[in-house]
Design a protein around this motif. Sequence first.
Motif, PDB file in Angstrom:
ATOM      1  N   ARG A 147      12.860   2.125   9.660  1.00 40.09           N
ATOM      2  CA  ARG A 147      11.433   2.444   9.639  1.00 40.09           C
ATOM      3  C   ARG A 147      10.658   1.151   9.380  1.00 40.09           C
ATOM      4  O   ARG A 147      10.811   0.512   8.356  1.00 40.09           O
ATOM      5  N   ARG A 148       9.816   0.820  10.351  1.00 37.41           N
ATOM      6  CA  ARG A 148       8.948  -0.351  10.222  1.00 37.41           C
ATOM      7  C   ARG A 148       7.761  -0.004   9.334  1.00 37.41           C
ATOM      8  O   ARG A 148       7.400   1.159   9.232  1.00 37.41           O
ATOM      9  N   PRO A 149       7.145  -0.999   8.746  1.00 41.24           N
ATOM     10  CA  PRO A 149       5.854  -0.724   8.113  1.00 41.24           C
ATOM     11  C   PRO A 149       4.930  -0.098   9.162  1.00 41.24           C
ATOM     12  O   PRO A 149       4.915  -0.523  10.303  1.00 41.24           O
ATOM     13  N   GLY A 150       4.230   0.959   8.810  1.00 43.45           N
ATOM     14  CA  GLY A 150       3.427   1.704   9.777  1.00 43.45           C
ATOM     15  C   GLY A 150       4.165   2.906  10.313  1.00 43.45           C
ATOM     16  O   GLY A 150       3.662   3.642  11.153  1.00 43.45           O
ATOM     17  N   ASN A 151       5.427   3.110   9.880  1.00 43.01           N
ATOM     18  CA  ASN A 151       6.254   4.276  10.187  1.00 43.01           C
ATOM     19  C   ASN A 151       6.880   4.306  11.579  1.00 43.01           C
ATOM     20  O   ASN A 151       7.488   5.309  11.928  1.00 43.01           O
ATOM     21  N   LEU A 152       6.764   3.265  12.391  1.00 46.45           N
ATOM     22  CA  LEU A 152       7.466   3.253  13.674  1.00 46.45           C
ATOM     23  C   LEU A 152       8.948   3.025  13.414  1.00 46.45           C
ATOM     24  O   LEU A 152       9.330   2.159  12.623  1.00 46.45           O
TER      25      LEU A 152
ATOM     26  N   ALA B 161       3.316  10.187  11.313  1.00 47.69           N
ATOM     27  CA  ALA B 161       2.299   9.242  11.764  1.00 47.69           C
ATOM     28  C   ALA B 161       2.240   9.067  13.279  1.00 47.69           C
ATOM     29  O   ALA B 161       1.500   8.231  13.758  1.00 47.69           O
ATOM     30  N   GLY B 162       3.007   9.812  14.049  1.00 49.32           N
ATOM     31  CA  GLY B 162       2.955   9.545  15.478  1.00 49.32           C
ATOM     32  C   GLY B 162       3.679  10.563  16.323  1.00 49.32           C
ATOM     33  O   GLY B 162       4.167  11.572  15.842  1.00 49.32           O
TER      34      GLY B 162
ATOM     35  N   HIS C  61      11.820  -3.562   7.033  1.00 47.90           N
ATOM     36  CA  HIS C  61      12.182  -2.340   7.744  1.00 47.90           C
ATOM     37  C   HIS C  61      13.251  -1.603   6.925  1.00 47.90           C
ATOM     38  O   HIS C  61      14.344  -2.107   6.754  1.00 47.90           O
TER      39      HIS C  61
END
Length: 111
Positions: free
Chosen positions: A71-76, A32-33, A57
């Motif tokens: 891993r945070r919600p949103g994949n960070l 995702a990034g 997380h």
Amino acid sequence: MWTCHVTFSIGGPFAVEVWQAIPGTPLATPEAGRLHHIGYWTADHAAEKERLGALGHQPFLSSDPTLLIARRPGNLLVEPCDLQRDQPYLRDLYPPDSPFAGEPILPGRPA
């Protein structure tokens, strides 16, 4: 075995570390990034691990008692770094008022 390049900021008020992404390893860039993870200092590492878990997380890389990349919600990915533990190879990243701040102590180099 692989070679990884990493660089760290100097100065403050906060430290920035940039790691080379290596496909097929835990250091691969997330789908995702472009950013692998963000690290930050915490004075109470155990409490911060609990706080991150309560926020949803999920652990990505961990080794008790002090390594956690979550891993945070949103994949960070985020990494709380323990201010209370000396990590000689990272001494140049500690805040200036930390008792561990200073020149890093590297293997093969006198302390």
